[in-house]
Design an enzyme around this catalytic site. Structure first.
Site, PDB file in Angstrom:
ATOM      1  CB  SER A   1      -0.921   0.003   1.237  1.00 48.62           C
ATOM      2  OG  SER A   1      -1.747   1.131   1.244  1.00 48.62           O
TER       3      SER A   1
ATOM      4  CB  CYS B   1       3.483   7.874  -8.522  1.00 47.32           C
ATOM      5  SG  CYS B   1       2.372   6.774  -9.359  1.00 47.32           S
TER       6      CYS B   1
ATOM      7  NE  ARG C   1      -9.678  32.869 -30.636  1.00 44.38           N
ATOM      8  CZ  ARG C   1      -9.156  33.994 -30.131  1.00 44.38           C
ATOM      9  NH1 ARG C   1      -9.599  34.468 -28.979  1.00 44.38           N
ATOM     10  NH2 ARG C   1      -8.203  34.618 -30.759  1.00 44.38           N
TER      11      ARG C   1
END
Lengths: 463, 463
Positions: B42, B46, B446
Site C-alpha cells: 500500500s 509514483c 479556438r
C-alpha cells in the site's frame, strides 16, 4: 460605399467585436468607429485589485492593446473620452458627447454593437459622495484609489460588499498595510457560494486579519472636511480613511433601453446566440447583455471579462460574415484572496432549489498534491447533485494554492450534465506534485455518488 | 462458512479491492487474505522519484496505510514477503512461497483478485546485473538507490529511458548533485508526446544541465569491481557511478497466463468493465490488466496508480455485492521535471493516425496567468483534432508552474468527444492570478478550430 459599424464601448466586448469584424472585412468594405467614454480602452478591469494591491506596478500593463494599435494596425477609429448619449434607431445614428470639449455630434451607422458594460451598484446613502469613497469599476477608479493611498496615507479602510470584488480589494488594501473591515448584509461572505463554503472564506479572511462585519446593513458614511472618516451600520461605526464600494454591478443597459432595444428580465440586453439583439443590425456583447444559464435554463447577467471577450468576438465574426455563437454559461468563477483560492461553477444549493431541483450535497476535505509531497495544501470541495439522477448541478472549492483551477474540470462536467458517478471514473491526470492518487475532484464525486445512492429512494440507509 | 477471497498483490489495486469488499461484507461472510511478495504494501510507487530526490524525506510517508491497519481494522490478512507462485484454477487455490523462510503452502480461494502489477522492462545487456544498476519499480528499488547514493557518493549517473519515470529520476539525481545523462533510442524524450512537444521537453532538460543522448541505442555497461562504471551506446561511453533503468513497464501477467487466465493483445489480463476476467470468480485490477482506450477504441495497458486504485475499488465493490465499473481511459498523464510541467491526454498525432484518423494540429504559446500578473509562466498547448469534424482527439501541454493540470479540462473534453469549436466556448474560470482572459485551453481550441475550418474541404485557404 463602405458599410459603417459603430461600436459603443472600448473594452473587451466592443473591441473584440471591432477586431474580429476587421479581420474579416477590410476598411474599404467596413468602416469602424468605436466610442469609449473613459480615458482608457482595452484594459483588464479584473486586474484593478492587483494594481491597487501592488502586485501589478504599472496601470499601463493592464492595457491589452494600446489605442494606436486599433487606429494604426486595425483601422478602427477608436475615440476616447467619447460618450454615446443617444442611439437613434430610426435614423441609424448615435449622438456622441466629446468629453474634453463638451461638443455633441452625430455618427451614422449601418450596424451597431452595444458594449456599454456594467454599472456598479452604488447605494444612495448619506456621505456616499464624500472624497475617499471609491468604486472599482474602471481603470480610472483604480488609479483614483492609488492616488488616495499615496496622498492621504490612509490607515483604515472599509470595504462594502463581501463578494469577489470586495474581497479582492480587501486583500489589496491589507497588502498596502491598511487595517481593513468588510461590511456585508449577508451572514457569510461570497454570496455566490453556499453558506457552509462561505463560512470557510470567512475563516480565511479572519486569518488574514480582515475584520468581518456580516449581517450588518450599511447606513452611511461620516465625513470630515469633505473626506470620508467612517462607515456606519445599524450597530457600528467603523473608522475609515478610505471606503471601497464592492457591491457588484448590473448591466449598463439604460442607453439601449432608451433607444427601444429590448432588455431581458435581468435588465441585460436581450440577444440570440450570435449576439444579435431583436433589432436588425444591432448587436450587443459583454457585461451589458443577458445570457443563458445552461443548468437553470434561466436568463442571467454575469459581468466577467472572459464572457465579454467571447461574446464580442462572436458578434465581430458574425458582422464580418462568419458564423460564431456564444453558447451560454454555467456560472464559473474563481477568485484569490491572499493565499486562499475560491471557485464555483454551476448552481449553488439555493440556486438549484430555486430552479426546481432537489439536491444531495457532499463536502470533502483533501489535499492539492499527494499528502507526502512538499507544498500539499488543504482544500475543500463541495458538490451539489440532483437527487435520484446524480447529475452534477454545481461545485464549489475553497482551498489554498493549486485548489481553485480544478473547478474547470467540473465546469465541463456540469456543461455535459455528467453524473457524479460518471465523474468519479474520469481519467484525470495524476502525479504526486499535482494531486493525490484520488484527485479531490474524483474523491468528492465518488462520495457524492455514494450519498446519491443512499438518498435515491427517500431515506435509505446512511453508512 | 465464510467465502474466501484471495488477493495477489498488496498495492493500490489489490488492497483497494480488499478494502472495498470488506466495507460491504464482514469477516464472518468473507475471509480475505492478501499476498504481497515485497516488504512493503500500500505505497505510492509514483512517489519514488521524490524519495530519491529528497523532496520526500521518509520512505514511510509513501505508505498510504500501514499493514496493521489492514490486519487490525479491516480484518484483511495481509501477508508480506509472500509470493504467489501458482494459481490453480481447477482446485481453486494458490501456491505461496514465504520468502524469509522459503516454505511453500497452498491457500484456497472462492474468489480471486489478481493484482500483480507491472514488471519493469529490463534490457538483457552485458553488465546489467552489476551493482549500481537500479530499476525504479518498487519502494525497495528506491531505498536501494538511496543506499547507493549514501554509501558510494556517485558523481555521475546515466538514466536509461527518457519517458516519464526516466526523466523524473533524472530530476531526482540532478537534485542530489549528480551529473546526469539520459540515453534513449528515440529522437526526442517523452515518447508519449508528439516529437514537436518532446523537443520542448528536451530544451527544458538541457536547461537543467541534463545531458541528453537521443537516438542512441544502449549497448551495455562497463563494470569495475562488480560495480557499474559506465554505460555504452553504439557511439559513446558515458561514465556512470549509478545507472537507473527507466524503460517503462509491461503488465506482470505471467502468473495469470500460466494458470490459463486469458490475456489480451497487450499482454495485460483481459477483464470486463467490472474487472471480471473471463474465468468465473477471478478478478484482475491494476497495472497487470488490459484496459480500453475510449478514443482509439483499442485495448491498452497503462501502468498508473490512479487507474489501479479505481479498478481495484470497482473489483472490490463488485465482490462485495455492489455494482461498479471502470469505464476505460483516455490516456491522461502528467509529469514534473524540476520547474517544467508536462501533460498529455487522448491520442498523440501518431496514435491518431494509427487509429485511422486524419488530423489537424495546432500549437499555441500563452501564459499560465494574465500576462501582467506576477508569476505568469509560459506554456505551450497542442491540440490534435479530427479533420472535418473538429473533434478533439488529444492534447499536450509543456510549460511551467500552473500549466499541466489544465490537461484535465481537455481529458473531460476528449472523454465527451467535444469539438475544438465547442471547447472554445466553455465557461472556464477566469481571474488574473489563474489565467489570461482567454485561458490557454480556450485560445488553443479556438485556433485549432480555425485551422479545422481552413482544412475542412481539402486544401482550402490558409490565412
Amino acid at each position: 460605399m463602405a458599410e459603417r459599424l459603430v461600436v459603443i464601448g472600448g473594452d473587451a466586448a466592443g473591441l473584440s467585436a471591432a477586431s474580429q469584424a476587421r479581420a474579416r472585412r477590410g476598411p474599404d468594405d467596413l468602416r469602424i468607429v468605436a466610442f469609449e467614454k473613459g480615458a482608457h480602452a482595452s484594459y483588464s478591469a479584473c486586474g484593478i485589485p492587483y494594481l491597487v494591491g501592488g502586485e501589478v506596478t504599472d496601470a499601463e500593463s493592464l492595457v491589452a492593446r494600446r489605442p494606436e494599435v486599433f487606429r494604426d494596425e486595425l483601422a478602427v477609429d477608436l475615440r476616447l473620452h467619447s460618450e454615446v448619449v443617444e442611439i437613434d434607431l430610426d435614423r441609424r445614428a448615435v449622438t456622441v458627447r466629446d468629453h474634453p470639449g463638451g461638443e455633441r455630434y452625430r455618427e451614422p451607422f449601418d450596424q451597431l454593437v452595444v458594449a456599454t458594460g456594467a454599472v456598479p451598484v452604488r447605494p444612495d446613502l448619506p456621505g456616499v459622495a464624500a472624497e475617499g469613497v471609491h468604486g472599482v469599476q474602471t481603470l480610472d477608479d483604480g488609479i483614483a484609489i492609488l492616488r488616495t493611498l499615496r496622498e492621504r496615507r490612509p490607515g483604515t479602510a472599509v470595504v462594502v460588499g463581501a463578494g469577489y470584488i470586495g474581497l479582492e480589494m480587501a486583500e489589496a488594501l491589507v497588502r498596502r498595510g491598511l487595517k481593513v473591515s468588510v461590511v456585508d448584509a449577508a451572514e457569510q461572505p461570497m454570496g455566490t457560494l453556499d453558506p457552509d463554503m462561505g463560512a470557510l472564506v470567512a475563516d480565511a479572511l479572519r486569518d488574514l486579519g480582515i475584520e468581518l462585519h456580516l449581517g450588518e446593513r450599511l447606513g452611511g458614511f461620516e465625513e470630515s472636511h469633505g473626506h470620508v472618516a467612517a462607515a456606519r451600520t445599524e450597530n457600528l461605526t467603523l473608522p475609515a480613511d478610505l471606503v471601497v464600494l464592492g457591491l457588484g454591478t448590473r448591466p449598463n443597459s439604460a442607453l439601449a433601453e432608451a433607444a427601444g432595444i429590448p432588455l431581458g428580465e435581468t435588465s441585460g440586453i436581450r440577444t440570440d446566440r450570435r449576439m444579435r439583439t431583436p433589432v436588425e443590425g444591432v448587436w450587443a456583447a459583454g457585461d451589458c447583455v443577458e445570457t443563458f444559464h445552461l443548468v437553470s435554463r434561466r436568463p442571467v447577467a454575469i459581468a466577467l471579462g472572459t464572457h465579454a471577450n467571447k461574446q464580442g468576438r462572436a458578434a465581430g465574426i458574425n458582422i464580418g460574415g462568419g458564423y460564431a455563437a456564444f453558447p451560454g454559461v454555467v456560472g464559473t468563477a474563481v477568485s484569490k484572496i491572499c493565499e486562499y483560492e475560491v471557485a464555483r461553477t454551476g448552481l449553488t444549493a439555493a440556486e438549484a432549489a430555486e430552479a426546481g431541483f432537489e439536491t444531495v450535497e457532499e463536502v470533502v476535505e483533501s489535499t492539492t498534491r499527494a499528502g507526502y509531497f512538499p507544498g500539499a495544501r488543504r482544500m475543500k470541495t463541495k458538490m451539489i447533485a440532483e437527487r435520484g439522477t446524480g447529475r452534477l448541478l454545481g461545485a464549489q472549492i475553497v482551498g489554498q494554492e493549486g485548489a481553485a483551477k480544478r473547478i474547470d474540470v467540473l465546469a465541463v462536467a456540469v456543461w455535459h450534465g455528467m453524473t457524479v458517478e460518471e465523474i468519479s471514473g474520469l481519467d484525470l491526470s495524476y502525479a504526486p506534485p499535482y494531486a493525490p492518487v484520488w484527485d479531490p475532484v474524483l474523491i468528492t464525486a465518488r462520495k457524492t455518488a455514494e450519498r446519491v445512492g443512499r438518498t435515491a429512494s427517500g431515506g435509505g440507509r446512511r453508512s
